[in-house]
Design an enzyme around this catalytic site. Structure first.
Site, short mmCIF file in Angstrom:
data_model
loop_
_atom_site.label_atom_id
_atom_site.label_comp_id
_atom_site.label_asym_id
_atom_site.label_seq_id
_atom_site.Cartn_x
_atom_site.Cartn_y
_atom_site.Cartn_z
N ARG A 36 0.82 -1.22 0.00
CA ARG A 36 0.00 0.00 0.00
C ARG A 36 0.86 1.27 0.00
O ARG A 36 0.44 2.29 -0.56
CB ARG A 36 -0.94 0.00 1.20
CG ARG A 36 -2.09 -0.96 0.98
CD ARG A 36 -3.04 -0.96 2.12
NE ARG A 36 -4.24 -1.70 1.77
CZ ARG A 36 -5.12 -2.17 2.64
NH1 ARG A 36 -4.95 -1.96 3.92
NH2 ARG A 36 -6.18 -2.83 2.23
N LYS A 201 -20.58 -16.01 0.87
CA LYS A 201 -22.03 -15.90 0.99
C LYS A 201 -22.66 -14.98 -0.03
O LYS A 201 -22.06 -14.00 -0.46
CB LYS A 201 -22.38 -15.36 2.38
CG LYS A 201 -22.04 -16.31 3.49
CD LYS A 201 -22.35 -15.65 4.80
CE LYS A 201 -22.22 -16.64 5.96
NZ LYS A 201 -22.59 -16.00 7.22
N GLY A 354 -10.65 -8.57 -0.88
CA GLY A 354 -9.42 -8.91 -0.16
C GLY A 354 -8.94 -10.32 -0.43
O GLY A 354 -7.77 -10.54 -0.76
N GLY A 377 -13.35 -3.28 0.59
CA GLY A 377 -14.68 -2.76 0.89
C GLY A 377 -15.10 -1.67 -0.07
O GLY A 377 -16.25 -1.61 -0.51
P1 ADP Z 1 -13.37 -11.41 -1.10
O1 ADP Z 1 -12.56 -11.09 0.14
O2 ADP Z 1 -12.49 -11.67 -2.29
O3 ADP Z 1 -14.44 -10.41 -1.36
P2 ADP Z 1 -15.11 -13.18 0.37
O4 ADP Z 1 -14.59 -12.60 1.64
O5 ADP Z 1 -16.50 -12.88 -0.02
O6 ADP Z 1 -14.11 -12.81 -0.83
O7 ADP Z 1 -15.03 -14.76 0.41
C1 ADP Z 1 -13.84 -15.44 0.70
C2 ADP Z 1 -14.12 -16.67 1.49
O8 ADP Z 1 -15.05 -17.52 0.83
C3 ADP Z 1 -12.87 -17.50 1.71
O9 ADP Z 1 -12.56 -17.52 3.08
C4 ADP Z 1 -13.26 -18.89 1.20
O10 ADP Z 1 -12.79 -19.93 2.02
C5 ADP Z 1 -14.78 -18.82 1.22
N1 ADP Z 1 -15.37 -19.83 0.34
C6 ADP Z 1 -15.23 -19.94 -1.00
N2 ADP Z 1 -15.87 -21.02 -1.46
C7 ADP Z 1 -16.42 -21.64 -0.39
C8 ADP Z 1 -17.21 -22.82 -0.21
N3 ADP Z 1 -17.55 -23.60 -1.25
N4 ADP Z 1 -17.61 -23.13 1.05
C9 ADP Z 1 -17.28 -22.34 2.08
N5 ADP Z 1 -16.54 -21.21 1.98
C10 ADP Z 1 -16.11 -20.87 0.76
MG MG Z 2 -13.02 -11.33 2.24
#
Ligand code: ADP
Ligand code: MG
Length: 400
Positions: A36, A201, A354, A377
């Site tokens: 960063r 989710k 992230g 975010g």
């Molecule tokens: P980002 O930070 O890129 O926005 P998220 O925080 O929404 O992504 O999601 C990341 C999380 O989703 C990771 O910790 C990963 O383990 C989880 N994840 C991905 N696929 C699955 C799955 N099939 N079941 C449970 N958790 C999952």
């Molecule tokens: Mg995340």
């Protein structure tokens, strides 16, 4: 971008307050990852080359009041190393010492204010704090995209205070790059435009799905998020992560999207949430009771690949599986490689979030992606179609 940037101002001989995102990880009292800080260098060197004196500010962690373990001192040291000039560390965020140090600052010198969250007024967007900050400088530059979704004193309030004092408030180069990449993808994408969504989710990303659905040519859904859609289609999903209260919503979204929404066709399933469980690769129609979906399978990668052939714009947020366990990182890695190939073939590829960014960086593919967003975010809120207060507060290019 319809906001003024540092290219629209002359900073020579001026004192410039720059809000940067120096919210970096620390280990044993020093900066353990300076990504960063590096990302802010183009703006800082541009202003220094013009002959400006810089007053920098950022938050670091989430202190509630003054917390010496979250002092900016290690950041000052690292920034000084990177720029090859000493960085003066202020004792606080505002106050007589800061005023004195800022007042005697010479062109080419840098003063780094203390952690802005040492001041209670920061997160409250306190006008008094914003005014004190504004009084330190002739110009304000916001280069902290990662904090632009927060209406805080150093991101939004200070810009307003500058305007009231008749002083400019403009975007830095990093913030401009982020807003330009994300903004073009959302408002004026070169087509075909495909979005890839994954992660844990649906609930955290409903607004993103909602906003992207009518803009994209295809929406590819993987990760834990896909499970709720699969269950809504009537599939057995065993013990997979599912949001039962979102099944109706999933049905509505699928109806609205029609053939544009693409779900995985197969899954890597495991008999436990564990780094080394028993695993099987099955069609999504054959997930076993008591097992759980942990990653997309090869057939899904091939399916998603077919939608990425000839694509011109791709936005990706959220991993395809539980990539923290290498066994279930294959789908995410394969998608990262597909994006790298799409970039090489002339597509604009953008990754935000992230965990997604961490996965792509870990795979060593970050420099083969057009744009890796530095703001988790903030990029998510941008994709939701929300106005970012830290951007909105800056001077417009055309008077409204
Ligand atoms: P980002 O930070 O890129 O926005 P998220 O925080 O929404 O992504 O999601 C990341 C999380 O989703 C990771 O910790 C990963 O383990 C989880 N994840 C991905 N696929 C699955 C799955 N099939 N079941 C449970 N958790 C999952
Ligand atoms: Mg995340």
């Amino acid at each position: 971008m319809n906001k003024k940037t540092i290219h629209d101002i002359d900073a020579a001989g001026k004192r410039v307050l720059v809000r940067v995102d120096f919210n970096v990880p620390l280990q044993d009292g020093s900066v353990s990852d300076d990504t960063r800080i590096q990302a802010a260098l183009p703006t800082l060197t541009h202003l220094l080359d013009q002959g400006a004196a810089l007053i920098l500010c950022s938050h670091l962690g989430r202190p509630k009041g003054v917390d010496p373990s979250l002092s900016m001192a290690p950041v000052a040291a690292r920034l000084g190393e990177l720029l090859g000039i000493p960085v003066i560390q202020a004792e606080s965020v505002v106050g007589p010492q800061v005023q004195g140090a800022a007042g005697s600052l010479q062109p080419g010198q840098i003063l780094l204010l203390e952690n802005t969250r040492f001041e209670a007024g920061e997160t409250k967007n306190d006008p008094g704090l914003a005014e004190q900050l504004a009084s330190l400088a002739d110009l304000y530059v916001n280069d902290a995209f990662g904090s632009a979704h927060r209406a805080h004193a150093t991101t939004a309030g200070v810009a307003e205070a500058m305007r009231q004092a008749g002083k400019p408030a403009v975007a830095g180069l990093l913030l401009q790059k982020e807003v330009d990449y994300l903004g073009r993808a959302l408002h004026n994408p070169i087509r075909p435009f495909v979005a890839i969504l994954g992660g844990a989710k649906i609930s955290g990303k409903i607004d993103v799905i909602d906003n992207l659905l009518d803009k994209v040519d295809n929406l590819l859904v993987g990760g834990g998020m896909a499970n709720t859609f699969l269950k809504a289609q009537g599939h057995e999903v065993g013990d997979s992560l599912v949001e039962d209260d979102k099944l109706d919503l999933a049905r509505q979204l699928m109806e609205r999207a029609g053939e544009r929404l693409i779900l995985p066709s197969d899954a890597v399933i495991a008999d436990a949430f564990d780094p080394h469980p028993n695993i099987l690769v099955v069609p999504v129609s054959q997930v076993r009771v008591g097992w759980r979906i942990m990653d997309i399978g090869l057939a899904s990668v091939q399916l998603f690949r077919s939608y990425l052939m000839g694509v011109k714009t791709v936005v990706w947020n959220g991993p395809m599986g539980v990539f923290e366990f290498p066994t279930f990182g294959t789908g995410t890695l394969a998608m990262a490689q597909l994006l790298a190939q799409a970039t090489a073939a002339g597509a604009t590829t953008i990754i935000g979030g992230g965990d997604s960014v961490a996965a792509v960086t870990k795979a060593g593919l970050a420099d083969r992606i057009s744009h890796i967003s530095t703001g988790g975010g903030a990029s998510l809120e941008f994709l939701e179609g929300k106005t970012l207060p830290g951007v909105a507060a800056l001077d417009d290019t055309i008077a409204p």
